[in-house]
Design a protein around this motif. Structure first.
Motif, PDB file in Angstrom:
ATOM      1  N   LEU A 227       0.801  -1.221   0.000  1.00  0.00           N
ATOM      2  CA  LEU A 227       0.000   0.000   0.000  1.00  0.00           C
ATOM      3  C   LEU A 227       0.833   1.270   0.000  1.00  0.00           C
ATOM      4  O   LEU A 227       0.285   2.373  -0.044  1.00  0.00           O
ATOM      5  CB  LEU A 227      -0.939   0.010   1.213  1.00  0.00           C
ATOM      6  N   GLN A 228       2.158   1.135   0.062  1.00  0.00           N
ATOM      7  CA  GLN A 228       3.022   2.315   0.015  1.00  0.00           C
ATOM      8  C   GLN A 228       3.371   2.696  -1.416  1.00  0.00           C
ATOM      9  O   GLN A 228       3.386   3.859  -1.769  1.00  0.00           O
ATOM     10  CB  GLN A 228       4.278   2.077   0.841  1.00  0.00           C
ATOM     11  N   TRP A 229       3.676   1.711  -2.222  1.00  0.00           N
ATOM     12  CA  TRP A 229       3.827   1.934  -3.655  1.00  0.00           C
ATOM     13  C   TRP A 229       3.691   0.579  -4.360  1.00  0.00           C
ATOM     14  O   TRP A 229       3.779  -0.474  -3.713  1.00  0.00           O
ATOM     15  CB  TRP A 229       5.114   2.669  -4.000  1.00  0.00           C
ATOM     16  N   PRO A 230       3.448   0.562  -5.668  1.00  0.00           N
ATOM     17  CA  PRO A 230       3.145  -0.702  -6.360  1.00  0.00           C
ATOM     18  C   PRO A 230       4.408  -1.511  -6.653  1.00  0.00           C
ATOM     19  O   PRO A 230       4.866  -1.612  -7.792  1.00  0.00           O
ATOM     20  CB  PRO A 230       2.455  -0.231  -7.641  1.00  0.00           C
ATOM     21  N   SER A 231       4.989  -2.107  -5.614  1.00  0.00           N
ATOM     22  CA  SER A 231       6.288  -2.769  -5.781  1.00  0.00           C
ATOM     23  C   SER A 231       6.210  -3.965  -6.732  1.00  0.00           C
ATOM     24  O   SER A 231       7.168  -4.213  -7.473  1.00  0.00           O
ATOM     25  CB  SER A 231       6.843  -3.205  -4.421  1.00  0.00           C
ATOM     26  N   THR A 232       5.111  -4.699  -6.734  1.00  0.00           N
ATOM     27  CA  THR A 232       4.999  -5.837  -7.653  1.00  0.00           C
ATOM     28  C   THR A 232       4.884  -5.356  -9.090  1.00  0.00           C
ATOM     29  O   THR A 232       5.562  -5.874  -9.987  1.00  0.00           O
ATOM     30  CB  THR A 232       3.800  -6.717  -7.283  1.00  0.00           C
ATOM     31  N   MET A 233       4.044  -4.363  -9.325  1.00  0.00           N
ATOM     32  CA  MET A 233       3.904  -3.826 -10.676  1.00  0.00           C
ATOM     33  C   MET A 233       5.243  -3.279 -11.175  1.00  0.00           C
ATOM     34  O   MET A 233       5.649  -3.528 -12.319  1.00  0.00           O
ATOM     35  CB  MET A 233       2.865  -2.717 -10.702  1.00  0.00           C
ATOM     36  N   MET A 234       5.949  -2.557 -10.326  1.00  0.00           N
ATOM     37  CA  MET A 234       7.218  -1.968 -10.749  1.00  0.00           C
ATOM     38  C   MET A 234       8.281  -3.038 -10.956  1.00  0.00           C
ATOM     39  O   MET A 234       9.099  -2.935 -11.873  1.00  0.00           O
ATOM     40  CB  MET A 234       7.664  -0.915  -9.740  1.00  0.00           C
ATOM     41  N   SER A 235       8.273  -4.080 -10.135  1.00  0.00           N
ATOM     42  CA  SER A 235       9.227  -5.179 -10.343  1.00  0.00           C
ATOM     43  C   SER A 235       8.921  -5.910 -11.649  1.00  0.00           C
ATOM     44  O   SER A 235       9.838  -6.323 -12.366  1.00  0.00           O
ATOM     45  CB  SER A 235       9.181  -6.142  -9.156  1.00  0.00           C
ATOM     46  N   ASN A 236       7.634  -6.052 -11.964  1.00  0.00           N
ATOM     47  CA  ASN A 236       7.258  -6.643 -13.254  1.00  0.00           C
ATOM     48  C   ASN A 236       7.731  -5.775 -14.408  1.00  0.00           C
ATOM     49  O   ASN A 236       8.179  -6.289 -15.446  1.00  0.00           O
ATOM     50  CB  ASN A 236       5.749  -6.827 -13.335  1.00  0.00           C
ATOM     51  N   ARG A 237       7.653  -4.464 -14.240  1.00  0.00           N
ATOM     52  CA  ARG A 237       8.128  -3.553 -15.282  1.00  0.00           C
ATOM     53  C   ARG A 237       9.641  -3.684 -15.482  1.00  0.00           C
ATOM     54  O   ARG A 237      10.141  -3.580 -16.603  1.00  0.00           O
ATOM     55  CB  ARG A 237       7.771  -2.105 -14.932  1.00  0.00           C
ATOM     56  N   ILE A 238      10.350  -3.923 -14.404  1.00  0.00           N
ATOM     57  CA  ILE A 238      11.794  -4.148 -14.509  1.00  0.00           C
ATOM     58  C   ILE A 238      12.072  -5.389 -15.360  1.00  0.00           C
ATOM     59  O   ILE A 238      12.937  -5.373 -16.248  1.00  0.00           O
ATOM     60  CB  ILE A 238      12.415  -4.294 -13.112  1.00  0.00           C
ATOM     61  N   LYS A 239      11.335  -6.464 -15.086  1.00  0.00           N
ATOM     62  CA  LYS A 239      11.531  -7.698 -15.856  1.00  0.00           C
ATOM     63  C   LYS A 239      11.173  -7.499 -17.321  1.00  0.00           C
ATOM     64  O   LYS A 239      11.875  -7.995 -18.223  1.00  0.00           O
ATOM     65  CB  LYS A 239      10.699  -8.832 -15.259  1.00  0.00           C
ATOM     66  N   VAL A 240      10.076  -6.800 -17.593  1.00  0.00           N
ATOM     67  CA  VAL A 240       9.666  -6.552 -18.982  1.00  0.00           C
ATOM     68  C   VAL A 240      10.730  -5.738 -19.706  1.00  0.00           C
ATOM     69  O   VAL A 240      11.084  -6.036 -20.854  1.00  0.00           O
ATOM     70  CB  VAL A 240       8.305  -5.824 -19.012  1.00  0.00           C
ATOM     71  N   ARG A 241      11.258  -4.716 -19.043  1.00  0.00           N
ATOM     72  CA  ARG A 241      12.301  -3.899 -19.667  1.00  0.00           C
ATOM     73  C   ARG A 241      13.556  -4.735 -19.912  1.00  0.00           C
ATOM     74  O   ARG A 241      14.205  -4.606 -20.956  1.00  0.00           O
ATOM     75  CB  ARG A 241      12.615  -2.684 -18.795  1.00  0.00           C
TER      76      ARG A 241
END
Length: 315
Positions: A227-241
């Motif tokens: 709930l502090q920031w979207p860590s899963t979404m951002m980690s997924n974005r790292i993998k996609v990049r």
């Protein structure tokens, strides 16, 4: 048995009694502010650099735990102390570079086996640093970020490099005002503000960390109910990049369904319930956080052991 207690066992587990492992804690208080945990042997060992989140405090228990597994540990502060930036604003990447160079000159450090391990803002710092410098051998991001964010006051970047502020992601003004009004000086869920930033695609692209420039394996740990920031979404974005740019090193992501921002506390100890308090809405639940803490630490040690080499604690 039949209502009578047959036996009682008390298990005591200490994460700070480093003397039992022949570990010395050296305090460094000059241009670099850190606690260095080193083993009292003449053998060079792999070393982990710990980077805390936005609280900026020393991580005594985590450092002691890692050191008890055989690693040297540099628990590094990067703001909020004398000779450092007063707050998490324009923290220079060069500061971390100086710390790593210092490590490489220590007799007990294997200079070819240095890992960064950051959580939250510390993970953001670690990933950004590794995209600019090629001097670490492994990286662990706990509830980290795919982009660079502003300071807590929103007006300045958290980081700078070569004396220039790093471009930062910025959420919507309405979401920022709502968050600031609701928090009243206390930490609340800032997730809506963070998510609104990803609607600004041009700014997000400019502030995205260039994962493709990192020259070491990466382990990503995240909580899907953060709930502090979207860590899963951002980690997924790292993998996609990483996949988009054909990242040449191992990159793994482990996300935990019912976990929030604080579930990476040390394993096998009672945890504070940060799931939904009035002072820190972190997410997750009180039952899942400790169990997934155990699992995530197992993943971390498997990763470090693979990337930095196996350790013989009694050497």
């Amino acid at each position: 048995g039949d209502g009578d207690r047959l036996t009682r066992t008390i298990l005591r587990k200490s994460y700070e009694n480093i003397e039992n492992h022949n570990i010395t804690k050296k305090e460094i208080r000059n241009k670099m502010v850190a606690n260095f945990y080193l083993h009292e042997t003449h053998n060079q060992r792999p070393t982990v650099v710990l980077l805390a989140g936005s609280g900026g405090n020393f991580q005594h228990r985590k450092a002691g735990y890692l050191a008890s597994k055989g690693y040297n540990v540099l628990d590094l502060k990067y703001f909020g102390e004398k000779n450092l930036p007063e707050s998490l604003e324009n923290v220079p990447l060069e500061y971390l570079h100086t710390a790593i160079n210092w490590l490489k000159n220590q007799a007990t450090v294997d200079a070819s086996k240095i890992a960064l391990m950051g959580r939250s803002k510390g993970a953001e710092y670690a990933l950004l640093y590794a995209s600019k410098y090629n001097d670490i051998n492994a990286l662990v991001s706990e509830v980290g970020s795919s982009v660079t964010w502003s300071s807590k006051r929103y007006f300045k970047s958290s980081w700078k490099y070569e004396d220039k502020s790093i471009p930062r992601a910025k959420g919507g003004l309405i979401e920022a005002i709502r968050y600031l009004k609701s928090s009243k000086g206390k930490a609340q869920s800032q997730l809506p503000y963070m998510l609104s930033a990803f609607e600004k695609t041009k700014r997000i692209e400019k502030s995205s960390i260039k994962i493709e420039n990192i020259k070491c394996p990466i382990l990503l740990i995240s909580g899907e109910d953060d709930l502090q920031w979207p860590s899963t979404m951002m980690s997924n974005r790292i993998k996609v990049r990483a996949e988009k740019y054909k990242f040449k090193y191992e990159i793994k992501h482990y996300s935990y369904e019912n976990e929030g921002h604080q579930f990476d506390e040390l394993p096998f100890i009672p945890q504070i319930d940060f799931s939904n308090t009035s002072t820190c809405k972190s997410g997750g639940n009180f039952q899942g956080n400790p169990l997934d803490s155990i699992d995530s630490w197992d993943r971390i040690f498997v990763f470090l052991n693979k990337q930095l080499g196996s350790l013989e604690l009694n050497k």
